[in-house]
Design a protein around this motif. Structure first.
Motif: not given
Ligand code: SAM
Length: 391
Positions: A266-273, A298-303, A378-379
């Motif tokens: 899944a791709i989502s926002q940056v969280e605490r870690y 993940l925080i972005s596709e392909q990264i 991020v995204g």
């Protein structure tokens, strides 16, 4: 036999190489040459000994103190497997119950030494004359290893298992693409290597950039890192592997393995870690599997950055605690560093074209504070994530 080959067998030349290895530093090679010439030593022998002395010093990184007593060739040293990785290769043969191995293209013998140290009966075949001389010397004191000067394609295999570490003919090319890959780029030829691995339980060491789509599906594939460096892609056939399995392997004092199936995460926002996965997970395309099994996203596709709200401690991850997320804008980053008194900044980047070298001078850093800045997406937004490394 060429003169250089004969030096490999000369006790005087070998003794001189050891003596020079103990004295050589960055500035004294000319002085040493003059000193030995004045003693009437053959200039060709001095050149041989000086080269060997320099290889012995460089070889310490891969072989430790043992390097002092070893002989090398330039390419043989470069291509030699690191000893902890060679021990891991040997452990795979031991675990499969294989007691004897033929190393077809043994170079200066790093893998062969690893096999022999683990108690395997080793036949090491090498056809390059100087590499063979080095191999013969390096295996001379090991009772359960034999060196043969022969073309691997003519060797009659009599062991239970086979090890193949083909040389790349075009060493200067770093990456392989499907279009450019030809079996003849490898020596021994890759068709021969795969044919042998279909007949015997075998391990094959290839470059970690070897295309996934060209891996035969009856072999197990491992992407291997050693202390953070991606060192090889290893294929295992017959009783040494499980067909079609993909693994990331981290070799160090301990060996960690992770099996996966190319899952998406899944791709989502940056969280605490925030986490950097080990290079072996990235190159094996198993970051998604690892993320899904460990509550990360993940925080972005392909990264290959992962994130989570809860701390995950694992040898597979380098972790950071996120302090702030800024737009990737130089003025805003500069103002942030100034406001927070950040004078020491580790800058990392993935998936964006800004380089740390270009950014750093523009930030005019000063202050007592320290932080890590991760430049990434991020995204689809370019962001600068300020964080602190978790030790
Ligand atoms: C990558 S190196 C092996 C390094 C070795 N595994 C080590 O850890 O030291 C490959 C070696 O295969 C040898 N080689 C290539 N083609 C060969 C052939 N047809 N027969 C025998 N040796 C060959 C090369 O000369 C080279 O030394």
């Amino acid at each position: 036999m060429s003169q250089t080959e004969s030096f490999f067998e000369s006790p005087e030349a070998r003794k001189l190489a050891v003596e020079i290895a103990k004295r050589l530093d960055a500035n004294n090679s000319l002085a040493l040459i003059n000193e030995y010439r004045k003693q009437g030593i053959d200039p060709e022998m001095i050149t041989f000994a000086l080269n060997q002395a320099s290889y012995k010093q460089r070889g310490m990184v891969k072989f430790g103190e043992r390097a002092i007593d070893m002989l090398f060739t330039e390419s043989g040293l470069e291509q030699a497997t690191r000893q902890e990785v060679a021990s891991w290769h040997a452990s795979r043969f031991k675990e499969a119950g294989i007691a004897s191995v033929t190393d077809l293209g043994a170079g200066i013998g790093s893998d062969a030494i690893g096999f022999a140290k683990a108690g395997l009966e080793v036949t090491a075949v090498e056809n390059h004359p100087e590499s063979f001389q080095a191999l013969k010397h390096n295996l001379a004191t090991i009772a359960n290893a034999t060196a043969l000067e022969q073309d691997a394609t003519n060797h009659q295999i009599s062991s239970a298992g086979v090890w193949l570490d083909p040389a790349r003919r075009d060493q200067d090319r770093k990456s392989l693409t499907v279009q450019r890959l030809e079996p003849s780029m490898f020596s021994p030829n890759l068709d021969f290597v795969f044919e042998i691995a279909n007949q015997y339980p075998a391990g094959i060491k290839l470059a970690p950039g070897f295309p996934h789509e060209l891996i035969p599906n009856n072999f197990e594939a491992n992407w291997v890192s050693h202390h953070g460096d991606l060192v090889e892609m290893t294929l295992w056939s017959g009783s040494l592997g499980q067909p079609g399995i993909k693994k990331a392997v981290m070799v160090g004092e301990a060996v960690n393995e992770f099996v996966g199936t190319d899952q998406l995460a899944a791709i989502s926002q940056v969280e605490r870690y925030l986490y950097e996965p080990d290079v072996s997970l990235i190159r094996s395309h198993l970051v998604g599997d690892y993320a899904n099994q460990n509550g990360l996203h993940l925080i972005s596709e392909q990264i290959a950055y992962l994130s989570s709200a809860k701390l995950v401690s694992s040898p597979w991850l380098k972790g950071y605690e996120v302090q702030d997320v800024l737009p990737l804008d130089i003025k805003q980053i500069k103002a942030y560093c100034s406001k927070h008194d950040i004078g020491v900044l580790e800058i990392k980047k993935r998936g964006v074209d800004v380089t740390p070298e270009a950014l750093r001078p523009k930030l005019k850093l000063k202050g007592a504070g320290a932080a890590t800045l991760v430049l990434t997406k991020v995204g689809s937004a370019r962001q600068a994530i300020v964080c602190k490394s978790i030790r």
